[in-house]
Enzyme design. Structure first.
Site, PDB file in Angstrom:
ATOM      1  N   LYS A  10       0.820  -1.210   0.000  1.00  0.00           N
ATOM      2  CA  LYS A  10       0.000   0.000   0.000  1.00  0.00           C
ATOM      3  C   LYS A  10       0.858   1.265   0.000  1.00  0.00           C
ATOM      4  O   LYS A  10       0.320   2.381   0.084  1.00  0.00           O
ATOM      5  CB  LYS A  10      -0.902   0.012   1.235  1.00  0.00           C
ATOM      6  CG  LYS A  10      -1.817  -1.189   1.375  1.00  0.00           C
ATOM      7  CD  LYS A  10      -2.859  -1.233   0.281  1.00  0.00           C
ATOM      8  CE  LYS A  10      -3.854  -2.367   0.521  1.00  0.00           C
ATOM      9  NZ  LYS A  10      -4.859  -2.468  -0.555  1.00  0.00           N
ATOM     10  N   THR A  56      11.262  -3.684   1.511  1.00  0.00           N
ATOM     11  CA  THR A  56      10.448  -4.572   2.323  1.00  0.00           C
ATOM     12  C   THR A  56      10.989  -5.995   2.211  1.00  0.00           C
ATOM     13  O   THR A  56      12.034  -6.235   1.594  1.00  0.00           O
ATOM     14  CB  THR A  56       8.965  -4.477   1.924  1.00  0.00           C
ATOM     15  OG1 THR A  56       8.167  -5.187   2.872  1.00  0.00           O
ATOM     16  CG2 THR A  56       8.728  -5.018   0.525  1.00  0.00           C
ATOM     17  N   LYS A  60      15.563  -6.529   3.798  1.00  0.00           N
ATOM     18  CA  LYS A  60      15.991  -5.467   4.712  1.00  0.00           C
ATOM     19  C   LYS A  60      17.414  -5.677   5.234  1.00  0.00           C
ATOM     20  O   LYS A  60      18.163  -4.708   5.407  1.00  0.00           O
ATOM     21  CB  LYS A  60      15.006  -5.334   5.868  1.00  0.00           C
ATOM     22  CG  LYS A  60      13.643  -4.825   5.427  1.00  0.00           C
ATOM     23  CD  LYS A  60      12.718  -4.605   6.600  1.00  0.00           C
ATOM     24  CE  LYS A  60      11.360  -4.098   6.130  1.00  0.00           C
ATOM     25  NZ  LYS A  60      10.456  -3.807   7.266  1.00  0.00           N
ATOM     26  N   ALA A 122      10.611 -12.718  17.439  1.00  0.00           N
ATOM     27  CA  ALA A 122      12.012 -12.308  17.584  1.00  0.00           C
ATOM     28  C   ALA A 122      12.714 -12.338  16.238  1.00  0.00           C
ATOM     29  O   ALA A 122      13.930 -12.534  16.178  1.00  0.00           O
ATOM     30  CB  ALA A 122      12.730 -13.221  18.585  1.00  0.00           C
ATOM     31  N   ASN A 145       8.958 -15.766  22.045  1.00  0.00           N
ATOM     32  CA  ASN A 145       9.104 -16.307  20.698  1.00  0.00           C
ATOM     33  C   ASN A 145       8.992 -17.814  20.748  1.00  0.00           C
ATOM     34  O   ASN A 145       9.319 -18.447  21.757  1.00  0.00           O
ATOM     35  CB  ASN A 145      10.469 -15.894  20.117  1.00  0.00           C
ATOM     36  CG  ASN A 145      10.571 -16.163  18.640  1.00  0.00           C
ATOM     37  OD1 ASN A 145       9.726 -15.741  17.864  1.00  0.00           O
ATOM     38  ND2 ASN A 145      11.605 -16.875  18.229  1.00  0.00           N
ATOM     39  N   ARG A 146       8.532 -18.402  19.651  1.00  0.00           N
ATOM     40  CA  ARG A 146       8.420 -19.863  19.603  1.00  0.00           C
ATOM     41  C   ARG A 146       9.781 -20.529  19.732  1.00  0.00           C
ATOM     42  O   ARG A 146       9.890 -21.632  20.260  1.00  0.00           O
ATOM     43  CB  ARG A 146       7.750 -20.284  18.287  1.00  0.00           C
ATOM     44  CG  ARG A 146       6.261 -20.023  18.239  1.00  0.00           C
ATOM     45  CD  ARG A 146       5.671 -20.322  16.885  1.00  0.00           C
ATOM     46  NE  ARG A 146       6.140 -19.374  15.879  1.00  0.00           N
ATOM     47  CZ  ARG A 146       5.755 -19.383  14.610  1.00  0.00           C
ATOM     48  NH1 ARG A 146       4.911 -20.304  14.183  1.00  0.00           N
ATOM     49  NH2 ARG A 146       6.209 -18.484  13.768  1.00  0.00           N
ATOM     50  N   LEU A 202       1.812  -5.439  14.048  1.00  0.00           N
ATOM     51  CA  LEU A 202       2.525  -4.736  12.990  1.00  0.00           C
ATOM     52  C   LEU A 202       1.944  -5.035  11.616  1.00  0.00           C
ATOM     53  O   LEU A 202       2.084  -4.220  10.698  1.00  0.00           O
ATOM     54  CB  LEU A 202       4.012  -5.097  13.001  1.00  0.00           C
ATOM     55  CG  LEU A 202       4.934  -4.196  13.829  1.00  0.00           C
ATOM     56  CD1 LEU A 202       4.549  -4.200  15.303  1.00  0.00           C
ATOM     57  CD2 LEU A 202       6.387  -4.627  13.675  1.00  0.00           C
ATOM     58  N   GLY A 226      -1.453  -2.638  12.007  1.00  0.00           N
ATOM     59  CA  GLY A 226      -0.306  -1.789  11.726  1.00  0.00           C
ATOM     60  C   GLY A 226      -0.460  -0.835  10.564  1.00  0.00           C
ATOM     61  O   GLY A 226       0.550  -0.314  10.069  1.00  0.00           O
TER      62      GLY A 226
END
Length: 256
Positions: A10, A56, A60, A122, A145-146, A202, A226
């Protein structure tokens, strides 16, 4: 804007709306590039006269490695979502994700200062926002976190006493921020949450639906996706490229 996949983004209408506030003629396109083609695509973009790139997933980290000059926000995050070119042709890197999140939380009257914050996930998204969240001075920023070893790696990177792993015997958390694309319900299980706790994901749109549902089922209210962060991080990038700060209120009010 460069990423893969990219067509769902977007960002183009957001940046075009900002440009219209200043009467700027702006071309802001989506560039689909694989990881193997990323570096060459970025160099060709700037060699062809491009002035700035939003970056994106999944690029990154690669964007940070590609830059000639790395800003403090990108260095601390270990990733870049904004690239630009200076007058000498050097590529610089910034990360506006964290400040975008913090600015949107402020807009929503969800303060961080002095509060106990639970951060789900994480991965790269979490790494990108942790520095700005710490700068906003929470009483605690707890990671869940898993795969705990990934969370430990983030603890080691920052070495901040306010940043640690979440525990089920903690005092109740007052704000929950999710950076995960799935599995939020499992991560919230057994976590102590304040009766007045709020939630923020997010992700936005359909990608946030399951997480927002899980947050509501665990008693979080209100909960937000987000979309506002997307606007605010874009505004910070726009300001870097054009040296003028856009007004985000019309986009929050009217959509994009």
């Amino acid at each position: 804007m460069i990423g893969q996949p990219i067509q769902h983004s977007k960002s183009p209408p957001i940046h075009l709306a900002f440009a219209s506030q200043f009467g700027l003629l702006l071309q802001y396109d989506r560039i689909d590039a694989s990881p193997a083609a990323f570096a060459d695509t970025v160099r060709a973009f700037f060699a062809g006269g491009g002035l700035g790139l939003s970056v994106t997933l999944p690029h990154k980290t690669a964007a940070l490695a590609l830059a000639d000059d790395i800003g403090e926000r990108a260095r601390r995050a270990g990733a870049a979502n904004t690239l630009g070119r200076d007058a000498s042709g050097r590529i610089w890197a910034d990360n506006t994700d964290g400040i975008g999140l913090v600015n949107d939380l402020q807009r929503l009257a969800l303060p961080i200062h002095g509060r106990r914050v639970l951060l789900l996930g994480a991965g790269g998204a979490a790494a990108g926002v942790i520095p700005a969240l710490l700068d906003a001075k929470p009483a605690l920023l707890a990671l869940r976190n898993r795969t705990p070893v990934n969370a430990v790696a983030l603890l080691d990177r920052h070495a901040d006493p306010r940043l640690r792993l979440a525990r089920d015997d903690d005092a109740p958390y007052e704000l929950v921020i999710s950076t995960v694309s799935e599995g939020a319900a499992a991560l919230l299980t057994d976590m102590p949450l304040a009766a007045s706790a709020s939630g923020y994901d997010l992700n936005y749109g359909e990608r946030a639906a399951a997480t927002l549902c899980a947050m509501r089922e665990h008693g979080l209210n209100p909960v937000h996706d987000g979309r506002g962060m997307l606007i605010e991080q874009a505004a910070a990038a726009f300001a870097r490229w054009h040296n003028c700060q856009p007004d985000t209120a019309p986009l929050h009010r009217n959509g994009f």
